[in-house]
Design a protein around this motif. Structure first.
Motif, PDB file in Angstrom:
ATOM      1  N   SER A   1       0.827  -1.216   0.000  1.00  0.00           N
ATOM      2  CA  SER A   1       0.000   0.000   0.000  1.00  0.00           C
ATOM      3  C   SER A   1       0.856   1.260   0.000  1.00  0.00           C
ATOM      4  O   SER A   1       1.954   1.294   0.556  1.00  0.00           O
ATOM      5  CB  SER A   1      -0.954   0.003   1.197  1.00  0.00           C
ATOM      6  OG  SER A   1      -0.320   0.481   2.359  1.00  0.00           O
ATOM      7  N   PHE A   2       0.294   2.292  -0.610  1.00  0.00           N
ATOM      8  CA  PHE A   2       0.972   3.591  -0.640  1.00  0.00           C
ATOM      9  C   PHE A   2       1.144   4.131   0.773  1.00  0.00           C
ATOM     10  O   PHE A   2       2.136   4.773   1.090  1.00  0.00           O
ATOM     11  CB  PHE A   2       0.169   4.594  -1.475  1.00  0.00           C
ATOM     12  CG  PHE A   2      -0.108   4.136  -2.888  1.00  0.00           C
ATOM     13  CD1 PHE A   2       0.822   3.406  -3.619  1.00  0.00           C
ATOM     14  CD2 PHE A   2      -1.312   4.441  -3.489  1.00  0.00           C
ATOM     15  CE1 PHE A   2       0.546   2.994  -4.908  1.00  0.00           C
ATOM     16  CE2 PHE A   2      -1.591   4.034  -4.786  1.00  0.00           C
ATOM     17  CZ  PHE A   2      -0.664   3.307  -5.496  1.00  0.00           C
ATOM     18  N   ASN A   3       0.176   3.849   1.637  1.00  0.00           N
ATOM     19  CA  ASN A   3       0.250   4.346   3.009  1.00  0.00           C
ATOM     20  C   ASN A   3       1.278   3.591   3.839  1.00  0.00           C
ATOM     21  O   ASN A   3       1.899   4.164   4.725  1.00  0.00           O
ATOM     22  CB  ASN A   3      -1.141   4.344   3.647  1.00  0.00           C
ATOM     23  CG  ASN A   3      -1.955   5.485   3.099  1.00  0.00           C
ATOM     24  OD1 ASN A   3      -1.838   6.601   3.571  1.00  0.00           O
ATOM     25  ND2 ASN A   3      -2.744   5.218   2.069  1.00  0.00           N
TER      26      ASN A   3
ATOM     27  N   GLU B   1       3.452   8.453  -8.298  1.00  0.00           N
ATOM     28  CA  GLU B   1       4.544   7.483  -8.476  1.00  0.00           C
ATOM     29  C   GLU B   1       5.884   8.200  -8.372  1.00  0.00           C
ATOM     30  O   GLU B   1       6.070   9.279  -8.931  1.00  0.00           O
ATOM     31  CB  GLU B   1       4.413   6.805  -9.848  1.00  0.00           C
ATOM     32  CG  GLU B   1       5.330   5.624 -10.037  1.00  0.00           C
ATOM     33  CD  GLU B   1       4.931   4.427  -9.195  1.00  0.00           C
ATOM     34  OE1 GLU B   1       5.847   3.743  -8.695  1.00  0.00           O
ATOM     35  OE2 GLU B   1       3.724   4.183  -9.034  1.00  0.00           O
TER      36      GLU B   1
ATOM     37  N   GLN C   1       4.032   2.541   2.500  1.00  0.00           N
ATOM     38  CA  GLN C   1       5.259   3.189   2.017  1.00  0.00           C
ATOM     39  C   GLN C   1       5.456   4.530   2.725  1.00  0.00           C
ATOM     40  O   GLN C   1       6.573   4.850   3.154  1.00  0.00           O
ATOM     41  CB  GLN C   1       5.184   3.409   0.508  1.00  0.00           C
ATOM     42  CG  GLN C   1       5.198   2.147  -0.317  1.00  0.00           C
ATOM     43  CD  GLN C   1       4.912   2.437  -1.786  1.00  0.00           C
ATOM     44  OE1 GLN C   1       5.101   3.548  -2.270  1.00  0.00           O
ATOM     45  NE2 GLN C   1       4.453   1.422  -2.507  1.00  0.00           N
TER      46      GLN C   1
ATOM     47  N   THR D   1      -2.187   9.191   2.225  1.00  0.00           N
ATOM     48  CA  THR D   1      -2.017   9.438   0.803  1.00  0.00           C
ATOM     49  C   THR D   1      -2.982   8.571   0.018  1.00  0.00           C
ATOM     50  O   THR D   1      -3.315   7.463   0.438  1.00  0.00           O
ATOM     51  CB  THR D   1      -0.555   9.180   0.357  1.00  0.00           C
ATOM     52  OG1 THR D   1      -0.403   9.578  -1.008  1.00  0.00           O
ATOM     53  CG2 THR D   1      -0.139   7.737   0.523  1.00  0.00           C
ATOM     54  N   SER D   2      -3.433   9.121  -1.089  1.00  0.00           N
ATOM     55  CA  SER D   2      -4.356   8.428  -1.971  1.00  0.00           C
ATOM     56  C   SER D   2      -4.225   9.069  -3.351  1.00  0.00           C
ATOM     57  O   SER D   2      -3.903  10.254  -3.447  1.00  0.00           O
ATOM     58  CB  SER D   2      -5.778   8.573  -1.434  1.00  0.00           C
ATOM     59  OG  SER D   2      -6.608   7.537  -1.858  1.00  0.00           O
ATOM     60  N   PRO D   3      -4.469   8.312  -4.424  1.00  0.00           N
ATOM     61  CA  PRO D   3      -4.285   8.859  -5.767  1.00  0.00           C
ATOM     62  C   PRO D   3      -5.264   9.967  -6.165  1.00  0.00           C
ATOM     63  O   PRO D   3      -5.003  10.711  -7.084  1.00  0.00           O
ATOM     64  CB  PRO D   3      -4.471   7.654  -6.694  1.00  0.00           C
ATOM     65  CG  PRO D   3      -4.315   6.464  -5.837  1.00  0.00           C
ATOM     66  CD  PRO D   3      -4.717   6.872  -4.461  1.00  0.00           C
TER      67      PRO D   3
ATOM     68  N   TYR E   1      -1.149  10.900  -3.926  1.00  0.00           N
ATOM     69  CA  TYR E   1      -0.079   9.963  -4.261  1.00  0.00           C
ATOM     70  C   TYR E   1       0.344  10.149  -5.710  1.00  0.00           C
ATOM     71  O   TYR E   1      -0.481  10.236  -6.618  1.00  0.00           O
ATOM     72  CB  TYR E   1      -0.536   8.519  -4.044  1.00  0.00           C
ATOM     73  CG  TYR E   1       0.500   7.529  -4.508  1.00  0.00           C
ATOM     74  CD1 TYR E   1       1.577   7.205  -3.693  1.00  0.00           C
ATOM     75  CD2 TYR E   1       0.433   6.961  -5.773  1.00  0.00           C
ATOM     76  CE1 TYR E   1       2.554   6.326  -4.116  1.00  0.00           C
ATOM     77  CE2 TYR E   1       1.410   6.086  -6.209  1.00  0.00           C
ATOM     78  CZ  TYR E   1       2.465   5.769  -5.380  1.00  0.00           C
ATOM     79  OH  TYR E   1       3.442   4.914  -5.814  1.00  0.00           O
TER      80      TYR E   1
END
Length: 181
Positions: free
Chosen positions: A17-19, A150, A21, A113-115, A148
């Protein structure tokens, strides 16, 4: 003063998950200012008031881990403009049964964070409302709701986006000062 022990609660179950990270990057950026203990939520059963008399072992473990920390840091994604159900379930478990709220009086930081275009703004507002109901003081500013992208955090967990690094450093500085006050 001893190093504050921060319970880290990540609102996503996904291994990559992005979170997760983001949580790792924040821990690295914080250095030795805090001791972080991740408090897992994946094994928690769905809260059921019928279980209050014989509380599930995973729930007791979660409650004890929350109580053992000086403060908490929630790192959450945004799902459908709110917090993930697993995170809400964890808060319900930690605040039950009545009279045994493990969150009561804790100080908390919230980031995520979220896209989506607004990152986790809606999720954080909902989370703040839920946390107020369980007697938690949330660091008011700075709000860190990251869209988020990349490459902001590399494969080794290093923050490569300088603006993001400054925002997170500001958050950590404020959080540390707030906990000390």
């Amino acid at each position: 003063m001893p190093t504050p022990r921060i319970g880290l609660i990540i609102g996503s179950l996904r291994a990559g998950s992005f979170n997760r990270q983001l949580a790792g990057a924040v821990q690295a950026l914080a250095g030795d200012r805090f001791v972080f203990d991740e408090i897992g939520i994946a094994d928690l059963p769905l809260y059921d008031q019928d279980d209050d008399a014989d509380f599930p072992a995973a729930g007791l473990r979660f409650k004890q881990q929350v109580q053992a920390c000086d403060a908490l840091l929630f790192v959450t994604p945004e799902y459908n403009r709110s917090i993930p159900g697993v995170l809400k379930n964890a808060i319900d478990i930690g605040s039950r049964p009545g009279g045994s709220n493990s969150f009561g009086g804790k100080r908390v930081g919230v980031i995520g964070t979220s896209p989506g275009a607004h990152g986790t703004v809606s999720a954080q507002q909902h989370l703040r409302n839920v946390l107020a109901a369980v007697d938690v003081a949330v660091l008011p500013q700075p709000e860190i709701a990251i869209q988020y992208r990349e490459g902001q955090i590399d494969a080794d967990g290093a923050i490569t986006d300088e603006r993001l690094r400054r925002r997170l450093q500001s958050f950590l500085d404020r959080f540390e000062a707030w906990l000390g006050g």
